[in-house]
Write an enzyme that holds these catalytic residues in place. Structure first.
Site, PDB file in Angstrom:
ATOM      1  N   THR A  52      -5.284   7.767  -5.909  1.00  0.00           N
ATOM      2  CA  THR A  52      -5.331   7.590  -4.429  1.00  0.00           C
ATOM      3  C   THR A  52      -4.520   8.882  -3.824  1.00  0.00           C
ATOM      4  O   THR A  52      -5.004   9.526  -2.746  1.00  0.00           O
ATOM      5  CB  THR A  52      -5.029   6.524  -4.039  1.00  0.00           C
ATOM      6  OG1 THR A  52      -5.668   5.470  -4.625  1.00  0.00           O
ATOM      7  CG2 THR A  52      -5.224   6.115  -2.439  1.00  0.00           C
ATOM      8  N   GLU A  79       0.900  -1.178   0.036  1.00  0.00           N
ATOM      9  CA  GLU A  79      -0.168   0.082   0.030  1.00  0.00           C
ATOM     10  C   GLU A  79       0.859   1.155  -0.093  1.00  0.00           C
ATOM     11  O   GLU A  79       0.534   2.157  -0.646  1.00  0.00           O
ATOM     12  CB  GLU A  79      -0.853  -0.084   1.419  1.00  0.00           C
ATOM     13  CG  GLU A  79      -1.946  -1.002   1.012  1.00  0.00           C
ATOM     14  CD  GLU A  79      -3.168  -0.588  -0.091  1.00  0.00           C
ATOM     15  OE1 GLU A  79      -2.770  -0.509  -0.938  1.00  0.00           O
ATOM     16  OE2 GLU A  79      -4.132  -0.233   0.386  1.00  0.00           O
TER      17      GLU A  79
END
Lengths: 312, 312
Positions: free
Chosen positions: A184, A131
């Site tokens: 993101t 991530e």
């Protein structure tokens, strides 16, 4: 073992009020990773399908292999050679936990190949490194549920403290992915660094309500608590038709509706598959009326998390 | 009915991470209110004990009678006459929900005298008016649990949405009131109006953890979640020896320890009465070592809330 094929599900992070602390896994779609031992030491990406050639092919730059490299380094293993194949079954930057699913499938596959030296819980921090590669911060609200399944709460990041709460059997998720893309990193960037105390209190009330509602199987309380006064008002600006799509979901039987992760996917929770379907069709139609194609996913809550599909 | 005597318990509001949204009632102490019908219409305060003459004696200025006046107005009753006696069994400005206990005992007493025209839930907003008189804002985290009992969550203030969650049987509260006073209005005034997003996320994680911990009877999770990164660091400055007293509680078996309401009382939660007592004695001793007198209360969680003690 010489060959492992692993699956990790898509996930809905934030879940309205729980920015960075709530996430749950759905049954499908999910990414699939294959790892096969080869003689030459080192990890190489053999093939990636479903990404239209957009993901990096260098092992040290792709989330799926970065997590493997971290895990091998942690275990002190330098002589393993393997070829990795990644099947992307969800779009990139969709808000469905795409990078998390790849990282989790990768870390579960390599751990299985090595005879499971680490537990699921121990794998979490390696998956979080994936991530970090994808979004710039090692958050756990997608990798946690993708790895562990169920509805996951991240109580604390330092130290990492994560646990699952039960969800009612009859809870279904609708996930609608409009054919647009949000980065993101951008979605994080537009958030304010300060929150009013008043909104903090409101959000805490909804967090408490959602946890209690899920644990009590109190669908009305779940519905009343699916309110986000901090993140959704800002991020929803990036998603065309968000308010109309949300209204369509609520008006067609959904308990609540908000942005999935950082968007642009929009999720709803409903009591019963039929309500989930009705809400989903109305959401998809609302996008269509605005000239936006979208993909509809209907699913129960995934209780098991990532799974190994094949071993050789 | 011509005479009612009602009891309403002390309460711990905020409960570490849950500023304005969490509160629970303890078994004792609590305030007692007597109402007796008289011929002359109007509400008069006959006597107040235990307040050293500090509370207002005018019915329209005292929380206990203000709530009665609001309730009578709501019901359209203009001809009722009654004399009110208030027995204060806890200090003012103590952080033990003193004004809430008086308001709740008052509203329960007058409702009983009238034959219970309103339900407990309906009484809540009248009791909150007592809080507005005492602290300047109509919060519910003391009146809610004092009226309803148990561990209460206020999900939302507008509209008011309040519910109870179960607590483990073996959970005990230690409450130590040092002989100093804090004005609730001051304790609100020193709080910042903005919270960092980072701290908001941390606090939400602890809110979720405390609700889940209480509902699962997971004492470790309760303990890890009793962390307040927003309010306690600011308000604890007003309480001499706070950090030492907290340390004494934790080092002597408490699951967690924080400020009760706006202070200066400090509460701890423990598994079992013996741990609650051990923690309490250490807390009291720490105050004593600094030359501060304090009063120690040990109690289970009050599950019933306010009660009617006598009817005539």
């Amino acid at each position: 073992m010489n060959y492992i094929k692993a699956f990790a599900p898509a996930t809905v992070a934030n879940v309205a009020c729980g920015f960075d602390i709530f996430g749950f896994a759905i049954q499908e779609p999910g990414d699939v990773v294959e790892v096969r031992r080869i003689d030459k030491p080192g990890i190489v990406i053999k093939e990636i399908t479903g990404d239209d050639g957009r993901l990096p092919r260098a092992a040290e730059k792709n989330a799926v292999t970065v997590v493997m490299l971290h895990l091998l380094k942690h275990l002190g293993i330098t002589d393993l050679g393997c070829e990795v194949t990644l099947h992307k079954n969800m779009p990139l930057g969709s808000g469905m936990g795409s990078s998390a699913a790849s990282a989790v499938a990768g870390v579960v596959a390599i751990n299985e190949l090595l005879g499971n030296p680490l537990t699921r819980g121990e794998l979490l921090r390696f998956a979080m490194e994936g991530e970090r590669i994808a979004s710039g911060s090692a958050h756990a609200d997608n990798v946690g549920p993708s790895l562990l399944g169920g509805f996951v709460v991240i109580r604390s990041y330092t130290p990492l403290d994560i646990f699952s709460i039960p969800v009612p059997d009859d809870l279904y998720c609708t996930l609608v992915h409009p054919d647009i893309e949000i980065n993101t990193k951008d979605a994080r960037y537009i958030l304010r660094n300060e929150v009013s105390l008043k909104n903090t209190i409101a959000q805490m009330g909804n967090v408490a309500g959602l946890v209690a509602g899920l644990m009590k199987a109190d669908y009305d309380l779940i519905s009343r608590s699916m309110v986000d006064v901090i993140i959704e008002p800002v991020r929803s600006i990036l998603i065309p038709e968000f308010n109309e799509v949300k209204k369509a979901a609520i008006n067609n039987g959904a308990l609540g509706c908000s942005i999935s992760g950082s968007g642009p996917s929009i999720f709803a929770l409903s009591r019963g598959m039929e309500n989930a379907r009705k809400a989903g069709e109305a959401m998809k139609q609302t996008f269509a009326d605005a000239g936006i194609d979208s993909t509809l996913h209907l699913s129960g809550i995934n209780q098991g998390g990532a799974t190994v599909l094949e071993r050789e």
